[in-house]
Design a protein around this motif. Sequence first.
Motif, PDB file in Angstrom:
ATOM      1  N   ARG A  75       0.830  -1.193   0.000  1.00  0.00           N
ATOM      2  CA  ARG A  75       0.000   0.000   0.000  1.00  0.00           C
ATOM      3  C   ARG A  75       0.868   1.247   0.000  1.00  0.00           C
ATOM      4  NH1 ARG A  75       1.237   2.978   4.100  1.00  0.00           N
ATOM      5  NH2 ARG A  75       1.309   2.141   6.189  1.00  0.00           N
ATOM      6  N   THR A  76       0.280   2.351  -0.476  1.00  0.00           N
ATOM      7  CA  THR A  76       0.927   3.656  -0.400  1.00  0.00           C
ATOM      8  C   THR A  76      -0.119   4.695  -0.046  1.00  0.00           C
ATOM      9  OG1 THR A  76       2.588   3.074  -2.064  1.00  0.00           O
ATOM     10  CG2 THR A  76       2.245   5.412  -1.665  1.00  0.00           C
ATOM     11  N   ASN A  77       0.191   5.504   0.946  1.00  0.00           N
ATOM     12  CA  ASN A  77      -0.635   6.655   1.299  1.00  0.00           C
ATOM     13  C   ASN A  77       0.109   7.894   0.833  1.00  0.00           C
ATOM     14  OD1 ASN A  77      -2.641   5.146   2.697  1.00  0.00           O
ATOM     15  ND2 ASN A  77      -1.300   5.029   4.471  1.00  0.00           N
ATOM     16  N   LEU A  78      -0.561   8.730   0.052  1.00  0.00           N
ATOM     17  CA  LEU A  78       0.041   9.948  -0.482  1.00  0.00           C
ATOM     18  C   LEU A  78      -0.654  11.172   0.082  1.00  0.00           C
ATOM     19  CD1 LEU A  78       0.204   8.992  -4.248  1.00  0.00           C
ATOM     20  CD2 LEU A  78       2.159   9.313  -2.762  1.00  0.00           C
ATOM     21  N   LYS A  79       0.146  12.231   0.271  1.00  0.00           N
ATOM     22  CA  LYS A  79      -0.460  13.515   0.595  1.00  0.00           C
ATOM     23  C   LYS A  79       0.449  14.616   0.072  1.00  0.00           C
ATOM     24  CE  LYS A  79       1.276  14.097   5.303  1.00  0.00           C
ATOM     25  NZ  LYS A  79       0.917  14.330   6.682  1.00  0.00           N
ATOM     26  N   GLN A  80      -0.163  15.758  -0.218  1.00  0.00           N
ATOM     27  CA  GLN A  80       0.572  16.919  -0.682  1.00  0.00           C
ATOM     28  C   GLN A  80       0.186  18.091   0.204  1.00  0.00           C
ATOM     29  OE1 GLN A  80      -0.575  18.638  -4.414  1.00  0.00           O
ATOM     30  NE2 GLN A  80       1.435  19.517  -4.749  1.00  0.00           N
ATOM     31  N   GLU A  81       1.207  18.784   0.679  1.00  0.00           N
ATOM     32  CA  GLU A  81       0.961  19.935   1.546  1.00  0.00           C
ATOM     33  C   GLU A  81       2.043  20.976   1.285  1.00  0.00           C
ATOM     34  OE1 GLU A  81       1.060  20.521   6.309  1.00  0.00           O
ATOM     35  OE2 GLU A  81      -0.108  18.814   5.573  1.00  0.00           O
ATOM     36  N   GLY A  82       1.628  22.170   0.928  1.00  0.00           N
ATOM     37  CA  GLY A  82       2.581  23.249   0.696  1.00  0.00           C
ATOM     38  C   GLY A  82       3.595  22.957  -0.387  1.00  0.00           C
ATOM     39  N   LEU A  97      10.281 -14.656  -6.242  1.00  0.00           N
ATOM     40  CA  LEU A  97       9.129 -13.888  -6.725  1.00  0.00           C
ATOM     41  C   LEU A  97       7.910 -14.166  -5.844  1.00  0.00           C
ATOM     42  CD1 LEU A  97       8.071 -11.986  -8.935  1.00  0.00           C
ATOM     43  CD2 LEU A  97       7.413 -14.005 -10.230  1.00  0.00           C
ATOM     44  N   PRO A  98       7.416 -13.124  -5.167  1.00  0.00           N
ATOM     45  CA  PRO A  98       6.255 -13.335  -4.302  1.00  0.00           C
ATOM     46  C   PRO A  98       4.964 -13.409  -5.106  1.00  0.00           C
ATOM     47  CG  PRO A  98       6.941 -11.053  -4.199  1.00  0.00           C
ATOM     48  CD  PRO A  98       7.916 -11.769  -5.085  1.00  0.00           C
ATOM     49  N   ARG A  99       3.945 -13.956  -4.478  1.00  0.00           N
ATOM     50  CA  ARG A  99       2.633 -13.966  -5.101  1.00  0.00           C
ATOM     51  C   ARG A  99       2.075 -12.558  -5.049  1.00  0.00           C
ATOM     52  NH1 ARG A  99      -0.352 -18.852  -2.188  1.00  0.00           N
ATOM     53  NH2 ARG A  99      -2.006 -17.329  -2.436  1.00  0.00           N
ATOM     54  N   GLY A 100       1.190 -12.258  -5.972  1.00  0.00           N
ATOM     55  CA  GLY A 100       0.562 -10.943  -5.973  1.00  0.00           C
ATOM     56  C   GLY A 100       0.720 -10.252  -7.311  1.00  0.00           C
ATOM     57  N   LEU A 101      -0.003  -9.165  -7.462  1.00  0.00           N
ATOM     58  CA  LEU A 101      -0.018  -8.449  -8.730  1.00  0.00           C
ATOM     59  C   LEU A 101       1.045  -7.367  -8.834  1.00  0.00           C
ATOM     60  CD1 LEU A 101      -3.878  -8.038  -9.146  1.00  0.00           C
ATOM     61  CD2 LEU A 101      -2.384  -9.731 -10.217  1.00  0.00           C
ATOM     62  N   ARG A 102       1.404  -6.751  -7.739  1.00  0.00           N
ATOM     63  CA  ARG A 102       2.322  -5.606  -7.788  1.00  0.00           C
ATOM     64  C   ARG A 102       3.710  -5.992  -7.290  1.00  0.00           C
ATOM     65  NH1 ARG A 102      -0.025  -0.072  -6.178  1.00  0.00           N
ATOM     66  NH2 ARG A 102       1.906   0.487  -7.202  1.00  0.00           N
TER      67      ARG A 102
END
Length: 121
Positions: A75-82, A97-102
């Motif tokens: 996961r990634t949480n993004l924010k922009q401030e100033g 190689l792990p399982r998963g899409l990403r």
Amino acid sequence: MAILSLSACAEADGASEVFKPNYRGVETRLLQGDLVQFNVSMTGARTPADVDNYAECAAAQYAVIRDFGFARHLRTNLKQEGGVWRADAVYTISPSLPRGLRTIDAEVVVANCKANGIPTV
């Protein structure tokens, strides 16, 4: 005439602006086992994808440093401030190689980051 008109449109929407990122650093935190958090910040990002790429570069280099060949984005949480973009990204790292899409091949991503001028850990 059509060419002049198109170039004027490109300048008006900002498409001709030069990308000048300022990568402001990475903080890495091992959460548990193979789970790693990367906090990155930058200015000059064109879109959230630029910040995501910076975090991915950090994760890939971390995996390489630890002798792991792969990582998987959780996961990634993004924010922009100033004008400063920040990302809080979590990845797992693994030797295979792990399982998963990403999933990412760490060495390939590190090479791409270097070719594109994106710093790694």
